[in-house]
Design a protein around this motif. Structure first.
Motif, PDB file in Angstrom:
ATOM      1  N   TYR A   1       2.400  -1.859   1.375  1.00  0.00           N
ATOM      2  CA  TYR A   1       2.459  -1.189   2.686  1.00  0.00           C
ATOM      3  C   TYR A   1       3.399   0.020   2.630  1.00  0.00           C
ATOM      4  O   TYR A   1       3.029   1.126   3.008  1.00  0.00           O
ATOM      5  CB  TYR A   1       2.928  -2.209   3.719  1.00  0.00           C
ATOM      6  CG  TYR A   1       3.134  -1.702   5.121  1.00  0.00           C
ATOM      7  CD1 TYR A   1       2.086  -1.713   6.048  1.00  0.00           C
ATOM      8  CD2 TYR A   1       4.375  -1.254   5.558  1.00  0.00           C
ATOM      9  CE1 TYR A   1       2.280  -1.288   7.346  1.00  0.00           C
ATOM     10  CE2 TYR A   1       4.571  -0.828   6.856  1.00  0.00           C
ATOM     11  CZ  TYR A   1       3.523  -0.849   7.756  1.00  0.00           C
ATOM     12  OH  TYR A   1       3.719  -0.419   9.047  1.00  0.00           O
TER      13      TYR A   1
ATOM     14  N   PRO B   1       4.496  -6.107   1.670  1.00  0.00           N
ATOM     15  CA  PRO B   1       5.443  -5.068   2.091  1.00  0.00           C
ATOM     16  C   PRO B   1       5.586  -3.938   1.076  1.00  0.00           C
ATOM     17  O   PRO B   1       5.737  -2.774   1.453  1.00  0.00           O
ATOM     18  CB  PRO B   1       6.767  -5.816   2.257  1.00  0.00           C
ATOM     19  CG  PRO B   1       6.400  -7.236   2.402  1.00  0.00           C
ATOM     20  CD  PRO B   1       5.124  -7.426   1.640  1.00  0.00           C
TER      21      PRO B   1
ATOM     22  N   THR C   1      10.574   1.685  -1.916  1.00  0.00           N
ATOM     23  CA  THR C   1      10.081   0.442  -1.317  1.00  0.00           C
ATOM     24  C   THR C   1      10.592  -0.788  -2.057  1.00  0.00           C
ATOM     25  O   THR C   1      11.030  -1.760  -1.438  1.00  0.00           O
ATOM     26  CB  THR C   1       8.542   0.459  -1.279  1.00  0.00           C
ATOM     27  OG1 THR C   1       8.112   1.620  -0.561  1.00  0.00           O
ATOM     28  CG2 THR C   1       7.996  -0.762  -0.594  1.00  0.00           C
TER      29      THR C   1
ATOM     30  N   LEU D   1       3.339  -5.752   9.638  1.00  0.00           N
ATOM     31  CA  LEU D   1       3.233  -6.571   8.423  1.00  0.00           C
ATOM     32  C   LEU D   1       2.957  -8.030   8.762  1.00  0.00           C
ATOM     33  O   LEU D   1       2.210  -8.703   8.042  1.00  0.00           O
ATOM     34  CB  LEU D   1       4.503  -6.459   7.595  1.00  0.00           C
ATOM     35  CG  LEU D   1       4.585  -5.209   6.722  1.00  0.00           C
ATOM     36  CD1 LEU D   1       5.999  -4.995   6.198  1.00  0.00           C
ATOM     37  CD2 LEU D   1       3.606  -5.288   5.578  1.00  0.00           C
TER      38      LEU D   1
ATOM     39  N   ASP E   1       7.241  -1.764  11.898  1.00  0.00           N
ATOM     40  CA  ASP E   1       6.607  -2.067  10.616  1.00  0.00           C
ATOM     41  C   ASP E   1       6.603  -3.569  10.333  1.00  0.00           C
ATOM     42  O   ASP E   1       5.623  -4.098   9.803  1.00  0.00           O
ATOM     43  CB  ASP E   1       7.300  -1.317   9.481  1.00  0.00           C
ATOM     44  CG  ASP E   1       7.031   0.179   9.521  1.00  0.00           C
ATOM     45  OD1 ASP E   1       5.927   0.574   9.946  1.00  0.00           O
ATOM     46  OD2 ASP E   1       7.924   0.953   9.138  1.00  0.00           O
ATOM     47  N   ALA E   2       7.677  -4.261  10.691  1.00  0.00           N
ATOM     48  CA  ALA E   2       7.732  -5.716  10.486  1.00  0.00           C
ATOM     49  C   ALA E   2       6.656  -6.408  11.319  1.00  0.00           C
ATOM     50  O   ALA E   2       5.995  -7.344  10.841  1.00  0.00           O
ATOM     51  CB  ALA E   2       9.117  -6.251  10.843  1.00  0.00           C
TER      52      ALA E   2
ATOM     53  N   THR F   1       6.097   5.422   6.881  1.00  0.00           N
ATOM     54  CA  THR F   1       5.401   4.209   7.279  1.00  0.00           C
ATOM     55  C   THR F   1       4.867   4.439   8.683  1.00  0.00           C
ATOM     56  O   THR F   1       5.317   5.361   9.380  1.00  0.00           O
ATOM     57  CB  THR F   1       6.357   2.998   7.285  1.00  0.00           C
ATOM     58  OG1 THR F   1       7.349   3.204   8.290  1.00  0.00           O
ATOM     59  CG2 THR F   1       6.977   2.765   5.925  1.00  0.00           C
TER      60      THR F   1
END
Length: 161
Positions: free
Chosen positions: A64, A61, A104, A26, A22-23, A76
Protein backbone atom coordinates in the motif's frame (compact mmCIF):
# COMPACT_ATOMS: atom_id res chain seq x y z
CA UNK A 1 1.07 41.09 3.84
CA UNK A 2 2.11 38.01 5.87
CA UNK A 3 4.67 35.61 4.49
CA UNK A 4 3.28 32.43 2.94
CA UNK A 5 3.38 29.40 5.22
CA UNK A 6 6.39 27.13 5.15
CA UNK A 7 6.03 23.88 3.20
CA UNK A 8 6.32 22.16 6.60
CA UNK A 9 3.75 24.22 8.57
CA UNK A 10 1.01 21.94 9.85
CA UNK A 11 2.68 18.84 8.42
CA UNK A 12 2.88 17.01 11.74
CA UNK A 13 -0.82 17.03 12.55
CA UNK A 14 -1.65 16.33 8.90
CA UNK A 15 0.67 13.30 8.92
CA UNK A 16 -1.04 11.94 12.03
CA UNK A 17 -4.52 12.41 10.52
CA UNK A 18 -3.32 10.88 7.23
CA UNK A 19 -2.05 7.85 9.13
CA UNK A 20 -5.50 7.40 10.70
CA UNK A 21 -7.15 7.55 7.25
CA UNK A 22 -4.61 5.10 5.79
CA UNK A 23 -5.01 2.72 8.75
CA UNK A 24 -8.78 2.70 8.21
CA UNK A 25 -8.32 2.00 4.49
CA UNK A 26 -5.85 -0.79 5.26
CA UNK A 27 -8.29 -2.33 7.71
CA UNK A 28 -11.01 -2.43 5.03
CA UNK A 29 -8.56 -3.81 2.45
CA UNK A 30 -7.47 -6.49 4.93
CA UNK A 31 -11.05 -7.59 5.49
CA UNK A 32 -11.61 -7.76 1.73
CA UNK A 33 -8.46 -9.79 1.14
CA UNK A 34 -9.14 -12.25 3.98
CA UNK A 35 -12.76 -12.60 2.90
CA UNK A 36 -11.73 -13.13 -0.71
CA UNK A 37 -9.14 -15.71 0.30
CA UNK A 38 -11.71 -17.55 2.41
CA UNK A 39 -14.20 -17.51 -0.46
CA UNK A 40 -11.54 -18.77 -2.89
CA UNK A 41 -10.72 -21.66 -0.55
CA UNK A 42 -14.29 -23.01 -0.49
CA UNK A 43 -14.83 -23.84 -4.20
CA UNK A 44 -11.27 -25.13 -4.57
CA UNK A 45 -11.76 -27.53 -1.67
CA UNK A 46 -9.05 -25.78 0.31
CA UNK A 47 -6.42 -25.68 -2.43
CA UNK A 48 -6.33 -21.89 -2.27
CA UNK A 49 -6.63 -21.94 1.51
CA UNK A 50 -2.93 -21.18 1.73
CA UNK A 51 -3.77 -17.60 0.82
CA UNK A 52 -5.15 -17.27 4.33
CA UNK A 53 -1.73 -18.14 5.74
CA UNK A 54 0.14 -15.36 3.96
CA UNK A 55 1.27 -12.59 6.32
CA UNK A 56 -1.18 -10.01 4.95
CA UNK A 57 -0.69 -7.85 8.02
CA UNK A 58 2.91 -7.32 6.92
CA UNK A 59 2.62 -7.42 3.14
CA UNK A 60 -0.43 -5.22 2.65
CA UNK A 61 0.85 -2.06 4.40
CA UNK A 62 4.18 -2.32 2.60
CA UNK A 63 2.52 -2.76 -0.80
CA UNK A 64 0.00 0.00 0.00
CA UNK A 65 2.67 2.51 1.04
CA UNK A 66 5.21 1.66 -1.63
CA UNK A 67 2.80 1.63 -4.55
CA UNK A 68 0.95 4.78 -3.52
CA UNK A 69 4.04 6.85 -2.64
CA UNK A 70 5.86 5.54 -5.71
CA UNK A 71 2.88 6.34 -7.97
CA UNK A 72 2.14 9.60 -9.76
CA UNK A 73 0.18 10.63 -6.64
CA UNK A 74 3.46 10.70 -4.62
CA UNK A 75 1.48 10.18 -1.43
CA UNK A 76 -0.67 7.64 0.32
CA UNK A 77 -4.40 8.25 -0.11
CA UNK A 78 -4.51 9.63 3.45
CA UNK A 79 -1.63 12.01 2.77
CA UNK A 80 -3.20 13.18 -0.48
CA UNK A 81 -6.55 13.74 1.25
CA UNK A 82 -4.84 15.94 3.83
CA UNK A 83 -2.89 17.96 1.27
CA UNK A 84 0.51 16.31 1.67
CA UNK A 85 2.95 15.02 -0.88
CA UNK A 86 6.23 13.10 -0.67
CA UNK A 87 9.26 14.40 -2.54
CA UNK A 88 12.87 13.34 -2.98
CA UNK A 89 15.12 15.48 -0.82
CA UNK A 90 17.84 15.56 -3.49
CA UNK A 91 15.90 17.33 -6.23
CA UNK A 92 12.29 17.85 -5.13
CA UNK A 93 11.05 15.33 -7.70
CA UNK A 94 8.57 12.60 -6.85
CA UNK A 95 10.30 9.77 -4.99
CA UNK A 96 11.55 6.73 -6.83
CA UNK A 97 9.97 3.35 -6.22
CA UNK A 98 13.11 2.42 -4.27
CA UNK A 99 12.74 5.44 -2.01
CA UNK A 100 9.06 4.64 -1.52
CA UNK A 101 9.90 1.04 -0.59
CA UNK A 102 12.67 2.12 1.78
CA UNK A 103 10.43 4.67 3.50
CA UNK A 104 7.57 2.18 3.83
CA UNK A 105 9.68 -0.67 5.19
CA UNK A 106 11.44 1.63 7.66
CA UNK A 107 8.07 3.04 8.72
CA UNK A 108 6.88 -0.50 9.47
CA UNK A 109 10.10 -1.19 11.40
CA UNK A 110 9.52 2.01 13.39
CA UNK A 111 6.19 0.59 14.55
CA UNK A 112 7.88 -2.72 15.32
CA UNK A 113 10.35 -0.80 17.52
CA UNK A 114 7.46 0.38 19.66
CA UNK A 115 6.89 3.58 17.72
CA UNK A 116 9.76 5.47 19.37
CA UNK A 117 11.45 6.36 16.05
CA UNK A 118 8.19 8.07 15.06
CA UNK A 119 8.82 10.77 17.67
CA UNK A 120 11.66 12.27 15.58
CA UNK A 121 9.41 14.90 13.90
CA UNK A 122 8.92 16.54 17.30
CA UNK A 123 12.60 17.52 17.16
CA UNK A 124 12.87 18.36 13.45
CA UNK A 125 12.06 21.76 11.96
CA UNK A 126 11.01 20.04 8.72
CA UNK A 127 8.95 17.45 10.67
CA UNK A 128 10.92 14.52 9.26
CA UNK A 129 10.73 11.02 10.62
CA UNK A 130 13.71 8.69 10.64
CA UNK A 131 12.25 6.81 7.67
CA UNK A 132 12.17 10.13 5.78
CA UNK A 133 15.82 10.77 6.61
CA UNK A 134 17.05 7.32 5.62
CA UNK A 135 14.98 7.17 2.42
CA UNK A 136 15.97 10.68 1.35
CA UNK A 137 12.39 11.95 1.24
CA UNK A 138 10.46 14.96 2.50
CA UNK A 139 6.77 15.20 3.30
CA UNK A 140 5.42 18.65 2.60
CA UNK A 141 2.23 20.51 1.87
CA UNK A 142 0.95 20.34 -1.71
CA UNK A 143 -0.08 24.01 -1.66
CA UNK A 144 3.49 25.01 -0.74
CA UNK A 145 4.84 22.86 -3.56
CA UNK A 146 2.52 24.61 -6.01
CA UNK A 147 3.97 27.97 -4.90
CA UNK A 148 7.52 26.76 -5.52
CA UNK A 149 6.92 25.80 -9.17
CA UNK A 150 8.53 28.43 -11.39
CA UNK A 151 6.33 30.50 -13.66
CA UNK A 152 8.49 29.73 -16.70
CA UNK A 153 9.20 26.08 -17.55
CA UNK A 154 12.71 26.97 -18.76
CA UNK A 155 13.66 28.47 -15.38
CA UNK A 156 14.03 26.03 -12.51
CA UNK A 157 16.25 26.49 -9.49
CA UNK A 158 15.34 23.17 -7.84
CA UNK A 159 14.11 24.77 -4.62
CA UNK A 160 11.20 23.44 -2.64
CA UNK A 161 10.22 26.76 -1.08
Amino acid sequence: MPAPPSPFDGVLWRRIAAWVVDAALLLVLSWLIWGGAALAAVPTLGLLGGLLLLPWALLLPILYGTLSIGSTLSATPGQALLGLTVRSEADGAPPSLGQALTATVLHALSWAAGGLPLLAPLFSTRRRTLHDLFSGTLVLRVDALARSIPARPDHHDGSLA
